[in-house]
Scaffold this active site. Structure first.
Site, PDB file in Angstrom:
ATOM      1  N   ASN A  13       0.843  -1.207   0.000  1.00 12.49           N
ATOM      2  CA  ASN A  13       0.000   0.000   0.000  1.00 12.49           C
ATOM      3  C   ASN A  13       0.873   1.250   0.000  1.00 12.49           C
ATOM      4  O   ASN A  13       0.542   2.253  -0.627  1.00 12.49           O
ATOM      5  CB  ASN A  13      -0.938  -0.002   1.205  1.00 12.49           C
ATOM      6  CG  ASN A  13      -2.230  -0.760   0.922  1.00 12.49           C
ATOM      7  OD1 ASN A  13      -3.064  -0.293   0.163  1.00 12.49           O
ATOM      8  ND2 ASN A  13      -2.375  -1.924   1.490  1.00 12.49           N
ATOM      9  N   ASN A 105      -6.104   5.403   7.789  1.00 14.66           N
ATOM     10  CA  ASN A 105      -5.738   3.986   7.755  1.00 14.66           C
ATOM     11  C   ASN A 105      -6.556   3.309   6.666  1.00 14.66           C
ATOM     12  O   ASN A 105      -7.663   3.737   6.339  1.00 14.66           O
ATOM     13  CB  ASN A 105      -6.046   3.315   9.105  1.00 14.66           C
ATOM     14  CG  ASN A 105      -5.659   1.835   9.112  1.00 14.66           C
ATOM     15  OD1 ASN A 105      -4.596   1.456   8.636  1.00 14.66           O
ATOM     16  ND2 ASN A 105      -6.546   1.008   9.636  1.00 14.66           N
ATOM     17  N   HIS A 107      -8.190  -0.362   5.779  1.00  8.15           N
ATOM     18  CA  HIS A 107      -8.555  -1.598   6.473  1.00  8.15           C
ATOM     19  C   HIS A 107      -9.241  -2.528   5.470  1.00  8.15           C
ATOM     20  O   HIS A 107     -10.118  -2.081   4.715  1.00  8.15           O
ATOM     21  CB  HIS A 107      -9.504  -1.274   7.636  1.00  8.15           C
ATOM     22  CG  HIS A 107      -9.960  -2.477   8.393  1.00  8.15           C
ATOM     23  ND1 HIS A 107      -9.151  -3.139   9.292  1.00  8.15           N
ATOM     24  CD2 HIS A 107     -11.132  -3.156   8.374  1.00  8.15           C
ATOM     25  CE1 HIS A 107      -9.822  -4.177   9.787  1.00  8.15           C
ATOM     26  NE2 HIS A 107     -11.020  -4.202   9.259  1.00  8.15           N
ATOM     27  N   SER A 134     -11.727  -0.263   3.256  1.00 14.28           N
ATOM     28  CA  SER A 134     -12.192   1.058   3.720  1.00 14.28           C
ATOM     29  C   SER A 134     -11.006   1.927   4.097  1.00 14.28           C
ATOM     30  O   SER A 134     -10.058   1.437   4.729  1.00 14.28           O
ATOM     31  CB  SER A 134     -13.072   0.897   4.981  1.00 14.28           C
ATOM     32  OG  SER A 134     -14.113  -0.040   4.767  1.00 14.28           O
ATOM     33  N   ASP A 143      -9.955   0.801  14.215  1.00 11.07           N
ATOM     34  CA  ASP A 143     -10.792   0.658  13.003  1.00 11.07           C
ATOM     35  C   ASP A 143     -12.191   1.237  13.179  1.00 11.07           C
ATOM     36  O   ASP A 143     -13.163   0.702  12.632  1.00 11.07           O
ATOM     37  CB  ASP A 143     -10.912  -0.833  12.633  1.00 11.07           C
ATOM     38  CG  ASP A 143      -9.554  -1.446  12.370  1.00 11.07           C
ATOM     39  OD1 ASP A 143      -9.402  -2.657  12.611  1.00 11.07           O
ATOM     40  OD2 ASP A 143      -8.642  -0.714  11.953  1.00 11.07           O
ATOM     41  N   ALA A 171      -7.772  -3.690  -4.758  1.00 11.37           N
ATOM     42  CA  ALA A 171      -8.715  -2.574  -4.560  1.00 11.37           C
ATOM     43  C   ALA A 171      -8.145  -1.557  -3.576  1.00 11.37           C
ATOM     44  O   ALA A 171      -8.326  -0.348  -3.730  1.00 11.37           O
ATOM     45  CB  ALA A 171     -10.053  -3.117  -4.057  1.00 11.37           C
TER      46      ALA A 171
HETATM   47  C1  GRF Z   1      -2.805  -6.269   3.994  1.00  9.03           C
HETATM   48  O1  GRF Z   1      -3.490  -7.359   4.581  1.00  9.03           O
HETATM   49  C2  GRF Z   1      -3.756  -5.136   3.806  1.00  9.03           C
HETATM   50  O2  GRF Z   1      -5.064  -5.622   3.599  1.00  9.03           O
HETATM   51  C3  GRF Z   1      -3.682  -4.383   5.097  1.00  9.03           C
HETATM   52  O3  GRF Z   1      -2.364  -4.551   5.565  1.00  9.03           O
HETATM   53  C4  GRF Z   1      -1.811  -5.773   5.019  1.00  9.03           C
HETATM   54  C5  GRF Z   1      -0.443  -5.584   4.446  1.00  9.03           C
HETATM   55  O4  GRF Z   1      -0.511  -4.561   3.507  1.00  9.03           O
HETATM   56  N1  GRF Z   1      -4.012  -3.001   4.885  1.00  9.03           N
HETATM   57  P1  GRF Z   1       0.856  -3.986   2.807  1.00  9.03           P
HETATM   58  O5  GRF Z   1       1.131  -4.889   1.629  1.00  9.03           O
HETATM   59  O6  GRF Z   1       1.986  -4.076   3.849  1.00  9.03           O
HETATM   60  O7  GRF Z   1       0.512  -2.594   2.421  1.00  9.03           O
END
Ligand code: GRF
Length: 202
Positions: A13, A105, A107, A134, A143, A171
């Site tokens: 992310n 954040n 989630h 979200s 959350d 997504a």
């Molecule tokens: C993933 O499960 C994502 O859904 C949640 O954090 C976990 C790791 O995400 N937000 P990332 O690849 O380290 O961003």
């Protein structure tokens, strides 16, 4: 706007937010990637992409002590907003006190359903046909802050938590950057509407 991204692991992310920030019309720049896990692979990617990094193990530290170190790193980099991205630590009330209202954040569920961990397992166990993710403002309660945007993702027959997680992650990568951009750009008025739930054709 100067954004720090907090990660604990892969940082996919974070990568999505970083690459989106390269667009010239993007109102934010990632000035720091910080982690509670010095081994987080995302730190290597951030460094390779020329972004400042900071990490410190939270082990052996109280939640407050760690958050004070993190707060110092954020101030050292003149950070204005914080984006949690796969950050697996609950923030102390003191941290939320100083950064609440400027922290988002992402989630992996359609909040308010399935707060906490194992969200995909819960959605499958409930027999849901739709999952999603979200982006919400961070408050002291896990959350539970105001939801800014959501993306829906179909659950397919035969989905496992892993196959669903992989689809929802796509997504997430698409949802976070525009939501963060809108958040840092908005006139800071408290009455912003939750972005329409958008079907993401995955
Ligand atoms: C993933 O499960 C994502 O859904 C949640 O954090 C976990 C790791 O995400 N937000 P990332 O690849 O380290 O961003």
């Amino acid at each position: 706007a100067r954004v720090a991204v907090l990660i604990s692991g892969t940082g996919s992310n974070m990568a999505a937010l970083l690459y989106a920030s390269r667009r010239e019309d993007c109102p934010y720049e990632i000035v720091l990637v910080a982690s509670n896990n010095p081994e987080a692979p995302g730190l290597n990617l951030a460094a390779a992409e020329g972004v400042a990094i900071w990490s410190h193990s939270h082990k052996g530290l109280t939640r407050l002590a760690f958050d004070e170190l993190l707060d110092e790193a954020l101030h050292d980099h003149d950070v204005e907003f914080v984006a949690l991205a796969g950050y697996m630590r609950l923030l102390s009330p003191d941290f939320v006190e100083s950064w609440g209202g400027r922290t988002l954040n992402i989630h992996p569920s359609l909040l308010p359903k399935y707060k906490g961990l194992h969200t995909h397992q819960a959605a499958l166990a409930a027999g849901d046909t739709v999952a999603g993710c979200s982006v919400h403002e961070v408050t002291a309660e896990l959350d539970a802050g105001p939801v800014l945007a959501q993306a829906e993702v179909a659950i397919l027959p035969g989905d496992t938590p892993e196959t669903l997680a992989a689809r929802v992650l796509i997504a997430e990568h698409q949802l976070y950057a525009p939501t963060l951009a809108a958040f840092v750009g908005r006139d800071r008025s408290p009455d912003y509407l939750v972005a329409k739930v958008r079907k993401v054709a995955i």
